[in-house]
Write a protein that holds these residues in place. Structure first.
Motif, PDB file in Angstrom:
ATOM      1  N   SER A  12      10.948  -8.049  24.271  1.00  0.00           N
ATOM      2  CA  SER A  12      11.416  -6.916  25.123  1.00  0.00           C
ATOM      3  C   SER A  12      10.089  -6.328  25.857  1.00  0.00           C
ATOM      4  CB  SER A  12      11.936  -6.139  24.101  1.00  0.00           C
ATOM      5  OG  SER A  12      13.140  -6.586  23.737  1.00  0.00           O
ATOM      6  N   PHE A  13       9.074  -6.557  25.222  1.00  0.00           N
ATOM      7  CA  PHE A  13       7.778  -5.838  25.655  1.00  0.00           C
ATOM      8  C   PHE A  13       7.278  -6.657  27.022  1.00  0.00           C
ATOM      9  CE2 PHE A  13       3.314  -4.835  25.957  1.00  0.00           C
ATOM     10  CZ  PHE A  13       3.285  -3.451  25.914  1.00  0.00           C
ATOM     11  N   THR A  14       7.382  -7.840  26.863  1.00  0.00           N
ATOM     12  CA  THR A  14       7.124  -8.792  27.822  1.00  0.00           C
ATOM     13  C   THR A  14       7.853  -8.600  29.032  1.00  0.00           C
ATOM     14  OG1 THR A  14       6.228 -10.492  26.410  1.00  0.00           O
ATOM     15  CG2 THR A  14       6.566 -11.373  28.620  1.00  0.00           C
ATOM     16  N   GLU A  15       9.167  -8.415  28.789  1.00  0.00           N
ATOM     17  CA  GLU A  15      10.129  -8.124  30.026  1.00  0.00           C
ATOM     18  C   GLU A  15       9.817  -6.565  30.654  1.00  0.00           C
ATOM     19  OE1 GLU A  15      14.019  -7.118  28.634  1.00  0.00           O
ATOM     20  OE2 GLU A  15      15.055  -7.558  30.557  1.00  0.00           O
ATOM     21  N   LEU A  16       9.289  -5.724  29.828  1.00  0.00           N
ATOM     22  CA  LEU A  16       9.067  -4.416  30.184  1.00  0.00           C
ATOM     23  C   LEU A  16       7.943  -4.253  31.053  1.00  0.00           C
ATOM     24  CD1 LEU A  16      10.298  -1.671  29.758  1.00  0.00           C
ATOM     25  CD2 LEU A  16       8.461  -1.248  28.050  1.00  0.00           C
ATOM     26  N   ILE A  17       6.760  -4.787  30.842  1.00  0.00           N
ATOM     27  CA  ILE A  17       5.424  -4.772  31.608  1.00  0.00           C
ATOM     28  C   ILE A  17       5.307  -5.749  32.596  1.00  0.00           C
ATOM     29  CG2 ILE A  17       2.920  -4.168  31.254  1.00  0.00           C
ATOM     30  CD1 ILE A  17       4.735  -1.865  30.261  1.00  0.00           C
ATOM     31  N   SER A  18       4.806  -5.721  33.719  1.00  0.00           N
ATOM     32  CA  SER A  18       4.492  -6.641  34.380  1.00  0.00           C
ATOM     33  C   SER A  18       3.181  -6.277  35.242  1.00  0.00           C
ATOM     34  CB  SER A  18       5.537  -6.837  35.408  1.00  0.00           C
ATOM     35  OG  SER A  18       5.234  -7.816  36.665  1.00  0.00           O
ATOM     36  N   SER A 308       3.654  -4.446  47.701  1.00  0.00           N
ATOM     37  CA  SER A 308       2.512  -4.994  47.087  1.00  0.00           C
ATOM     38  C   SER A 308       1.251  -3.776  46.953  1.00  0.00           C
ATOM     39  CB  SER A 308       1.758  -6.095  48.113  1.00  0.00           C
ATOM     40  OG  SER A 308       1.323  -5.695  49.169  1.00  0.00           O
ATOM     41  N   LEU A 309       1.470  -2.815  47.391  1.00  0.00           N
ATOM     42  CA  LEU A 309       0.704  -1.769  47.009  1.00  0.00           C
ATOM     43  C   LEU A 309       0.452  -1.492  45.332  1.00  0.00           C
ATOM     44  CD1 LEU A 309      -0.993   0.811  48.605  1.00  0.00           C
ATOM     45  CD2 LEU A 309       1.014   2.099  47.801  1.00  0.00           C
ATOM     46  N   ALA A 310       1.570  -1.793  44.817  1.00  0.00           N
ATOM     47  CA  ALA A 310       1.912  -1.712  43.342  1.00  0.00           C
ATOM     48  C   ALA A 310       0.786  -2.602  42.729  1.00  0.00           C
ATOM     49  CB  ALA A 310       3.012  -1.581  42.877  1.00  0.00           C
ATOM     50  N   THR A 311      -0.102  -2.147  41.915  1.00  0.00           N
ATOM     51  CA  THR A 311      -0.880  -3.319  41.015  1.00  0.00           C
ATOM     52  C   THR A 311      -0.400  -3.466  39.706  1.00  0.00           C
ATOM     53  OG1 THR A 311      -2.384  -1.524  40.549  1.00  0.00           O
ATOM     54  CG2 THR A 311      -2.786  -3.003  42.558  1.00  0.00           C
ATOM     55  N   ASN A 312       0.705  -2.490  39.327  1.00  0.00           N
ATOM     56  CA  ASN A 312       0.998  -2.505  37.849  1.00  0.00           C
ATOM     57  C   ASN A 312       2.449  -2.012  37.738  1.00  0.00           C
ATOM     58  OD1 ASN A 312       1.603  -1.614  35.060  1.00  0.00           O
ATOM     59  ND2 ASN A 312       0.278  -3.461  34.705  1.00  0.00           N
ATOM     60  N   THR A 313       3.292  -2.478  37.358  1.00  0.00           N
ATOM     61  CA  THR A 313       5.025  -1.946  37.124  1.00  0.00           C
ATOM     62  C   THR A 313       5.451  -2.333  36.010  1.00  0.00           C
ATOM     63  OG1 THR A 313       6.093  -3.946  38.222  1.00  0.00           O
ATOM     64  CG2 THR A 313       4.973  -2.314  39.864  1.00  0.00           C
ATOM     65  N   SER A 314       6.297  -1.626  35.689  1.00  0.00           N
ATOM     66  CA  SER A 314       7.447  -1.893  34.658  1.00  0.00           C
ATOM     67  C   SER A 314       8.801  -1.731  34.938  1.00  0.00           C
ATOM     68  CB  SER A 314       6.999  -0.776  33.443  1.00  0.00           C
ATOM     69  OG  SER A 314       5.749  -0.639  33.119  1.00  0.00           O
ATOM     70  N   THR A 315       9.656  -2.639  34.599  1.00  0.00           N
ATOM     71  CA  THR A 315      10.911  -2.617  34.784  1.00  0.00           C
ATOM     72  C   THR A 315      11.674  -1.805  33.491  1.00  0.00           C
ATOM     73  OG1 THR A 315      11.177  -4.565  35.933  1.00  0.00           O
ATOM     74  CG2 THR A 315      13.244  -3.993  34.597  1.00  0.00           C
ATOM     75  N   VAL A 316      12.005  -0.777  33.584  1.00  0.00           N
ATOM     76  CA  VAL A 316      12.664   0.132  32.498  1.00  0.00           C
ATOM     77  C   VAL A 316      14.184   0.524  33.010  1.00  0.00           C
ATOM     78  CG1 VAL A 316      10.398   0.866  31.679  1.00  0.00           C
ATOM     79  CG2 VAL A 316      11.621   2.193  33.456  1.00  0.00           C
ATOM     80  N   TYR A 317      14.576   1.027  31.801  1.00  0.00           N
ATOM     81  CA  TYR A 317      16.117   1.579  32.049  1.00  0.00           C
ATOM     82  C   TYR A 317      16.042   3.337  31.945  1.00  0.00           C
ATOM     83  CZ  TYR A 317      17.894  -3.161  31.806  1.00  0.00           C
ATOM     84  OH  TYR A 317      18.134  -4.487  32.168  1.00  0.00           O
ATOM     85  N   LEU A 318      16.599   3.774  33.018  1.00  0.00           N
ATOM     86  CA  LEU A 318      16.212   5.251  33.037  1.00  0.00           C
ATOM     87  C   LEU A 318      17.379   6.220  33.101  1.00  0.00           C
ATOM     88  CD1 LEU A 318      13.705   6.871  35.809  1.00  0.00           C
ATOM     89  CD2 LEU A 318      16.181   7.683  35.825  1.00  0.00           C
ATOM     90  N   ASP A 319      17.212   7.192  32.330  1.00  0.00           N
ATOM     91  CA  ASP A 319      18.211   8.316  32.268  1.00  0.00           C
ATOM     92  C   ASP A 319      17.699   9.740  32.591  1.00  0.00           C
ATOM     93  OD1 ASP A 319      20.805   9.398  31.966  1.00  0.00           O
ATOM     94  OD2 ASP A 319      20.789   9.090  29.902  1.00  0.00           O
ATOM     95  N   VAL A 320      18.415  10.389  33.055  1.00  0.00           N
ATOM     96  CA  VAL A 320      18.087  11.873  33.236  1.00  0.00           C
ATOM     97  C   VAL A 320      18.569  12.914  32.394  1.00  0.00           C
ATOM     98  CG1 VAL A 320      17.984  13.832  35.147  1.00  0.00           C
ATOM     99  CG2 VAL A 320      17.812  11.337  35.914  1.00  0.00           C
TER     100      VAL A 320
END
Length: 375
Positions: A12-18, A308-320
């Protein structure tokens, strides 16, 4: 059993952080965008950046956030005029949030503490408005305070008989899969479009927003008041319900410029560098942008232009958080897929960017702005 749990969490952590940036765009396709913002005297840089990148700006639309939407729409008109860009239509957005009001916001603050920046929900101050501040609160949200137009009062007008939400819907149907929605204010008009047309979000190309801070409470508690200010999520808190509707809608992709929008802060050195080339935009930026705030809206626009300006991103599930009783009302919470609640979706949360590249994009677009004759 412990081994399998550890393995599951690791996956799960590997999926989250890129560490790799978002996939680059196909630059050969015609690109369209609608820019929704609480425009101001020095708030013009995002539309200059979009035009510099060759994006066709279908319209700029106004949102109620730092001030009432009509005042923000007039700032858009005025700052387009000074650059001979009045060929770009300005369309007014929703004046009121879906549920929130000045009185409701003030009541929430009386329980959960005062925000360092209240935006349009700051108490009405006649003296401040008379001396150059944009309107807040008050009994008439459609009043225009001329003293706040340091860029000059506009002569043009907004598009009659049209709203931001209906325009957004029309354009995604006209150009399915090609219209980027940029939002750097409250998300009310976008939420209205989502609820009015069930196909709206899916027909857009993407949504890119400025806002959505995560885990910043310690900065708010231990830093200066200014540090608390730049880490408060006023864009989403103005209209929490609209934020939830928008950020759980089925856009093909959603990019969040939250914490990362604080990475690059304006400086006098950079403003001096900008003003080496003289034009109405560099003069306004030099005089009115200031040196205490980050390039919030510009960061979101730069990510829309070039992921490509982003040098580090995460795929997360978001709620407000839309619980009015919560101290986090209007703030986001993020989850990994294995632990997320129902009815939320994945977003790309940008963690870091190439700051030098952002400043280069800002500098070029302001020093050598496009006009209606060159776009």
């Amino acid at each position: 059993m412990q081994f399998f749990r550890a393995l599951s969490l690791a996956l799960s952590f590997t999926e989250l952080i890129s560490a790799s940036p978002i996939a680059p765009r196909n630059t050969t396709d015609k690109r369209y965008a609608i820019l929704d913002n609480d425009w101001s005297t020095a708030g013009f840089i995002p539309f200059l950046m979009a035009l510099d990148a060759g994006i066709e700006v279908l319209a700029v639309t106004s949102s109620t956030a730092n001030s009432w939407q009509k005042q923000c729409a007039y700032h858009a008109l005025a700052t387009l005029e000074i650059g001979n860009l009045s060929c770009i239509p300005v369309i007014e957005g929703a004046t009121y949030p879906l549920i929130n009001t000045y009185e409701r916001f003030q009541a929430w603050e009386s329980i959960h503490g005062v925000l360092p920046w209240q935006g349009v929900y700051a108490p009405y101050n006649a003296t401040a408005e008379a001396t150059g501040s944009d309107p807040t609160a008050g009994v008439d949200p459609n009043r225009i305070e001329a003293s706040a137009f340091f860029e000059g009062y506009p002569y043009t007008t907004t598009v009659a008989g049209q709203t931001a939400a209906t325009f957004m819907i029309e354009q995604v149907h006209k150009y399915p899969g090609k219209v980027s929605i940029y939002a750097a204010g409250a998300l009310t008009s976008i939420a209205l479009a989502v609820k009015t047309d069930e196909k709206f979000a899916s027909l857009a190309k993407e949504l890119v927003i400025m806002g959505g801070y995560v885990d910043v409470n310690m900065y708010q508690a231990t830093g200066t008041v200014n540090q608390a200010d730049i880490n408060s999520d006023i864009n989403l808190m103005i209209d929490p319900e609209a934020s939830k509707i928008t950020l759980t809608a089925d856009f093909p992709s959603i990019t969040i410029a939250g914490n990362v929008a604080n990475q690059v802060i304006s400086s006098q050195e950079f403003l001096d560098e900008i003003y080496e080339v003289k034009n109405p935009y560099t003069e306004l930026m030099y005089k009115y942008y200031g040196t205490i705030f980050p390039f919030w809206d510009e960061t979101a626009m730069a990510l829309l232009i070039d992921p490509s300006l982003a040098t580090n991103t995460s795929t997360v599930y978001l709620d407000v958080d839309v619980a009015y009783s919560s101290p986090s009302y209007g703030n986001i919470h993020v989850y990994q897929k294995a632990l997320m609640p129902p009815n939320i979706r994945n977003v790309t949360y940008v963690n870091t960017i190439d700051g030098d590249k952002l400043k280069s994009m800002i500098k070029r677009s302001v020093q050598y702005p496009k006009s209606c004759a060159t776009i």
